[in-house]
Design an enzyme around this catalytic site. Structure first.
Site, mmCIF file in Angstrom:
data_model
loop_
_atom_site.group_PDB
_atom_site.id
_atom_site.type_symbol
_atom_site.label_atom_id
_atom_site.label_comp_id
_atom_site.label_asym_id
_atom_site.label_seq_id
_atom_site.Cartn_x
_atom_site.Cartn_y
_atom_site.Cartn_z
ATOM 1 N N ARG A 32 0.852 -1.192 0.000
ATOM 2 C CA ARG A 32 0.000 0.000 0.000
ATOM 3 C C ARG A 32 0.887 1.241 0.000
ATOM 4 N NH1 ARG A 32 -2.053 0.961 4.356
ATOM 5 N NH2 ARG A 32 -1.475 -0.839 5.617
ATOM 6 N N TYR A 88 -1.357 -3.462 -6.745
ATOM 7 C CA TYR A 88 -1.227 -4.126 -5.439
ATOM 8 C C TYR A 88 -2.600 -4.239 -4.751
ATOM 9 C CZ TYR A 88 -0.365 -5.052 -0.602
ATOM 10 O OH TYR A 88 -0.432 -5.613 0.643
ATOM 11 N N GLY A 89 -2.848 -5.383 -4.136
ATOM 12 C CA GLY A 89 -4.142 -5.683 -3.524
ATOM 13 C C GLY A 89 -4.765 -4.529 -2.752
ATOM 14 N N GLY A 90 -4.039 -3.999 -1.772
ATOM 15 C CA GLY A 90 -4.590 -2.944 -0.913
ATOM 16 C C GLY A 90 -4.907 -1.659 -1.668
ATOM 17 N N HIS A 101 -11.184 -1.998 11.363
ATOM 18 C CA HIS A 101 -10.050 -2.835 10.952
ATOM 19 C C HIS A 101 -9.880 -3.940 12.004
ATOM 20 C CE1 HIS A 101 -5.517 -2.867 9.644
ATOM 21 N NE2 HIS A 101 -6.207 -3.789 9.028
ATOM 22 N N SER A 120 -1.211 -3.626 11.085
ATOM 23 C CA SER A 120 -0.615 -4.698 10.277
ATOM 24 C C SER A 120 0.610 -5.264 11.003
ATOM 25 C CB SER A 120 -0.207 -4.156 8.908
ATOM 26 O OG SER A 120 -1.275 -3.437 8.340
ATOM 27 N N THR A 131 -4.050 -12.302 11.694
ATOM 28 C CA THR A 131 -4.571 -13.518 11.065
ATOM 29 C C THR A 131 -4.316 -14.728 11.961
ATOM 30 O OG1 THR A 131 -4.166 -12.490 8.927
ATOM 31 C CG2 THR A 131 -4.571 -14.846 8.907
ATOM 32 N N ASP A 157 -9.838 -9.502 9.020
ATOM 33 C CA ASP A 157 -9.280 -8.163 8.771
ATOM 34 C C ASP A 157 -10.270 -7.024 8.983
ATOM 35 O OD1 ASP A 157 -7.048 -6.535 7.972
ATOM 36 O OD2 ASP A 157 -7.943 -6.296 5.993
ATOM 37 N N ARG A 211 1.935 -12.250 -0.601
ATOM 38 C CA ARG A 211 0.576 -12.476 -0.110
ATOM 39 C C ARG A 211 -0.058 -13.720 -0.702
ATOM 40 N NH1 ARG A 211 -1.952 -8.465 3.432
ATOM 41 N NH2 ARG A 211 -0.380 -6.866 3.648
ATOM 42 N N TYR A 253 0.985 -16.699 20.370
ATOM 43 C CA TYR A 253 0.291 -17.706 19.546
ATOM 44 C C TYR A 253 -0.878 -18.347 20.316
ATOM 45 C CZ TYR A 253 4.200 -16.913 16.454
ATOM 46 O OH TYR A 253 5.128 -16.311 15.643
ATOM 47 N N GLY A 254 -0.949 -19.682 20.362
ATOM 48 C CA GLY A 254 -2.078 -20.366 20.982
ATOM 49 C C GLY A 254 -2.281 -19.992 22.443
HETATM 50 C C1 OXD Z 1 -3.160 -4.372 5.815
HETATM 51 C C2 OXD Z 1 -3.772 -5.539 5.138
HETATM 52 O O1 OXD Z 1 -2.248 -3.763 5.244
HETATM 53 O O2 OXD Z 1 -4.688 -6.133 5.731
HETATM 54 O O3 OXD Z 1 -3.603 -4.030 6.921
HETATM 55 O O4 OXD Z 1 -3.377 -5.873 3.995
HETATM 56 MN MN MN Z 2 -5.454 -5.112 7.420
#
Ligand code: OXD
Ligand code: MN
Length: 600
Positions: free
Chosen positions: A78, A206-208, A235, A257, A262, A284, A376, A500-501
Site C-alpha cells: 500500500r 497491489y491488492g490494498g 479494521h 498490520s 490472522t 481483517d 501475499r 500464539y495459541g
Molecule cells: C493491511 C492488510 O495492510 O490487511 O492491513 O493488507
Molecule cells: Mn489489514
C-alpha cells in the site's frame, strides 16, 4: 467498442449502465466484459491470464487451482503517501489523512485516465460486501483493466450475478474505477470521494490499492457511511471462542498490520486447555451494528483472505496453511523447482532450485529474501478449516468483547480492561505500535494508530472518535473493551509471553470477566489480572514471570501519557472533550502532568 454481454441484458440499473458508459467514454477500452462470477468465467479468465503471463500455474497436483502472480517490483505494498481522502474540505479529512480537493482530484486523475484503456479490456466487476440478504450488505462495482484484479475480486468478495441481483434497478452502489496505467509510480494515486461513494485508483495493481472492495470501500468509504448511518466499519478480526460446554462468545479485535491478526483469528488452542475451540468469522475487517437486543453485532464483509505469506507456517498458523492448499492466488512468493510455493518463515528449509519473487534463480548466498516480505496469498474463506458456521450469518454475530492491541516492547501489560465504554474508546484512541526500531533492540518509535485505523479512516479522526462515543447512546448492552500486548520484552530483550495459541488464556480471562468469574486489580490505567486470575494450566512459566508481563510501571506510563498527549494535541479541536477528560483523569491518578504540548 464491444460489450459482453450487452449491458441491457445484464442489469436493470440505469445508474450502473450510465456510469459504465461514462467510464468507457473516458478510458476508451477495446472491449467491455461484465463479470458474472461463474466457474466457467473463472476458467476462461485464468486461461487468458496464463496466456498473458499474468499468472503462472503452480503444480496442480500439489496445489490444485493455485497460481502465482509476480507484481512489478515497484508495486508491492500500500502507498499511504499517495492515498487521498477527497472530501469537500481539508478539515473533513482531518489531520491524519492526505487531502486533495475533489475537483482537483477528478481533473488530475481524469487526465491520466483519458484513453488509458485503449487496446485493453475493461472488466466490470459487481460485488457484494457482507452476507447476501443481510442488512449489513452493500453493493460495489469495480471497473478495472486488470485481469488479476477481476480474478482476485472473485475470491475476496461475493462477485458477479448475485451483486447485480441485489442492486436491481437501484443507483446505490460504490463506484470504483481502477486503471493500472502501466504501473507507473509517477501516476500512482488512490483517491476516495466519500461524499460521492466513489473511488478512483490509478497506477498500482497491489491488492490494498487495487482490490477496491477491501481497504478503499470496506474501511475508508464505509467508515464514513457508518458515521452517516449509525454503524461502525473497523479494521478488526472477528473470532468465536467456544468453551468446553459448547457455548460460543464472539470477540472483535483491532491490530495494526504485522501484529499477528490472522494468527489470532485462526488460533489453535494449546493442548492444556482441553475442549476450547476458536472459529474465524473474519480476519481483517468488521462491519458492526447495534442489534435488536441492544448489543453490538458484527459481520465480516469479505469473502476471502488476503494474508501475508512470510512467517506463516504449520507451527505459527496451520489453519492458514491449510487454507492455501487449493484455489489460492499467490503474489510475490518464491517458487520451488516442482512448481510449489515457498517463503521465509515457512519452517521448511529452502529447497534447491528456488526461483525468487522476481522470477530469478535464488541462492541463500545472495543474502536476499526469496519471497518478498509483503508477499501475499488470496484465498477463499471457505478453505479455512476453522471457519465459523456463522461467518455467512445474515445477522452477524453478537460481540461480547472488543480488543485493541499493538506491538509494544515496554509499558503495555499483557492485558488491560477498561472501566467503561469511554475509557475503552480512550484505549483505542491512544493505542500505538512500535516501528521496526524496536526489533533492533532499542525502545521503538511508537506510531499512534487509533483503533488500527490510521491509514484507513475515511474522515477526520477526531470526528471518528466522537462517532465511537456517540454510538454508546444506542447500545443498551455494550461489549467490554480490552487492550492487549503480546509483544512486551524483558530487560534481556526476550518476549515475556509466548503468544500464539497461549493467547487463548487471555481471551478466556476476558470471557470469565464478562461472567463475573475472574479477578482483577484496579490500577490508574485500567484493570489488570494477577497471574492467579489467569488459567495457567500446563504453561511453562512461573506465576512471577506472568506477573512481570502484567506489571504497570509508573515511569513507563509517565512517558506513555506524554506521548498520547502529543497525539491528542495533533488531533486538535475535533478531539472529543470526554477523551481529553479521561486523559486528564488517568494522568492525575498516576500523578503526572497531563498538559498537552501544542503540536507544530
Ligand atoms: C493491511 C492488510 O495492510 O490487511 O492491513 O493488507
Ligand atoms: Mn489489514
Amino acid at each position: 467498442m464491444t460489450s459482453y454481454p450487452a449491458a441491457d441484458s445484464i442489469t436493470q440499473s440505469r445508474a450502473l449502465k450510465d456510469w459504465v458508459d461514462e467510464c468507457a467514454r473516458l478510458t476508451n477500452p477495446d472491449r467491455i466484459v461484465w463479470c458474472n462470477g461463474s466457474e466457467d468465467e473463472r476458467r476462461r479468465l485464468t486461461a487468458e491470464a496464463i496466456e498473458a503471463g499474468v499468472l503462472i500455474p503452480l503444480n496442480q497436483e500439489k496445489r490444485p487451482g493455485c497460481y502465482l502472480h509476480r507484481s512489478n517490483p515497484n508495486d508491492v505494498a500500500r502507498t499511504e503517501e499517495v492515498t487521498f481522502i477527497c472530501s469537500p474540505t481539508r478539515a473533513q479529512a482531518g489531520p491524519t489523512n492526505n487531502w486533495m480537493a475533489p475537483g482537483e482530484a477528478y481533473q488530475k486523475l481524469g487526465a491520466l485516465l483519458k484513453g488509458s484503456m485503449k487496446g485493453r479490456t475493461m472488466y466490470v466487476i459487481p460485488y457484494v460486501m457482507g452476507p447476501l440478504g443481510s442488512r449489513f450488505a452493500k453493493v460495489g462495482v469495480e471497473i478495472s483493466d486488470s485481469i488479476y484484479v477481476a480474478l482476485s475480486m472473485r475470491i475476496m468478495t461475493r462477485m458477479g450475478a448475485a451483486a447485480l441481483e441485489m442492486l436491481g434497478a437501484s443507483d446505490d452502489f460504490n463506484r470504483g474505477l481502477h486503471c493500472t496505467l502501466g504501473l507507473d509510480p509517477q501516476k500512482r494515486f488512490i483517491c476516495h470521494f466519500p461524499q460521492d461513494n466513489t473511488i478512483w485508483s490509478v497506477g498500482s495493481g497491489y491488492g490494498g490499492n487495487a482490490l477496491l472492495s477491501k481497504k478503499c470501500f470496506a474501511l475508508r468509504i464505509a467508515s464514513w457511511l457508518g458515521r452517516q448511518e449509525g454503524w461502525l466499519a473497523e479494521h478488526m478480526l472477528i473470532l468465536g471462542l467456544q468453551n468446553p460446554a459448547g457455548e460460543t462468545r464472539y470477540i472483535a479485535a483491532a491490530f495494526p498490520s504485522a501484529c499477528g491478526k490472522t494468527n489470532l483469528a485462526m488460533l489453535m488452542p494449546p493442548a492444556a486447555l482441553k475442549g476450547w475451540k476458536v472459529f474465524t468469522v473474519g480476519d481483517d475487517i468488521a462491519w458492526i451494528r447495534v442489534g435488536p437486543d441492544g448489543g453490538l453485532w458484527a459481520t465480516n464483509p469479505e469473502f476471502g483472505y488476503f494474508g501475508v505469506a512470510p512467517g506463516t507456517s504449520m507451527k505459527s498458523n496451520p489453519n492458514a496453511m491449510r487454507s492455501v492448499e487449493r484455489d489460492a492466488l499467490f503474489t510475490n512468493v518464491a517458487m520451488t523447482a516442482d512448481g510449489d510455493i515457498w517463503w521465509e518463515g515457512m519452517d521448511v528449509p529452502a529447497p534447491a532450485g528456488l526461483i525468487d519473487w522476481r522470477g530469478r534463480p535464488w541462492s541463500a548466498a545472495s543474502g536476499e529474501k526469496a519471497a518478498h516480505p509483503n508477499s501475499r496469498f488470496t484465498t477463499p474463506m471457505a478453505n479455512n478449516p476453522v471457519l465459523s458456521p456463522h461467518a455467512e450469518d445474515p445477522q452477524g454475530v453478537p460481540i461480547s468483547a472488543i480488543i485493541f492491541g499493538g506491538r509494544r516492547a515496554t509499558t503495555m501489560p499483557l492485558v488491560l480492561e477498561s472501566r467503561d465504554w469511554t475509557h475503552g474508546v480512550y484505549m483505542g484512541a491512544t493505542m500505538g505500535s512500535e516501528t521496526t526500531a524496536a526489533a533492533a533492540g532499542q525502545v521503538g518509535v511508537v506510531r499512534r494508530d487509533p483503533m488500527a485505523m490510521l491509514p484507513f479512516c475515511g474522515y477526520n479522526v477526531g470526528d471518528y472518535l466522537g462517532h465511537w462515543l456517540e454510538m454508546r447512546k444506542h447500545i443498551a448492552k455494550p461489549p467490554r473493551i480490552f487492550m492487549v500486548n503480546w509483544f512486551r520484552k524483558d530487560a534481556a530483550g526476550q518476549f515475556m509471553w509466548p503468544g500464539y495459541g497461549e493467547n487463548l488464556r487471555v481471551l478466556k480471562w476476558m470471557i470469565d470477566r464478562i461472567h463475573g468469574d475472574a479477578g482483577a486489580r484496579d490500577t490508574p490505567v485500567g484493570r489488570v489480572p494477577n497471574a492467579a486470575d489467569l488459567d495457567l494450566t500446563g504453561l511453562a512459566m512461573s506465576a512471577a514471570q506472568v506477573d512481570q508481563a502484567l506489571a504497570i510501571d509508573a515511569g513507563e506510563w509517565k512517558n506513555e501519557m506524554a506521548s498520547a498527549g502529543e497525539f491528542f494535541a495533533r488531533i486538535g479541536d475535533t478531539l472529543p472533550a470526554a477523551l481529553k477528560a479521561t486523559h486528564g483523569e488517568i494522568a492525575a491518578a498516576l500523578g503526572v502532568d497531563a498538559t498537552h504540548r501544542q503540536a507544530g
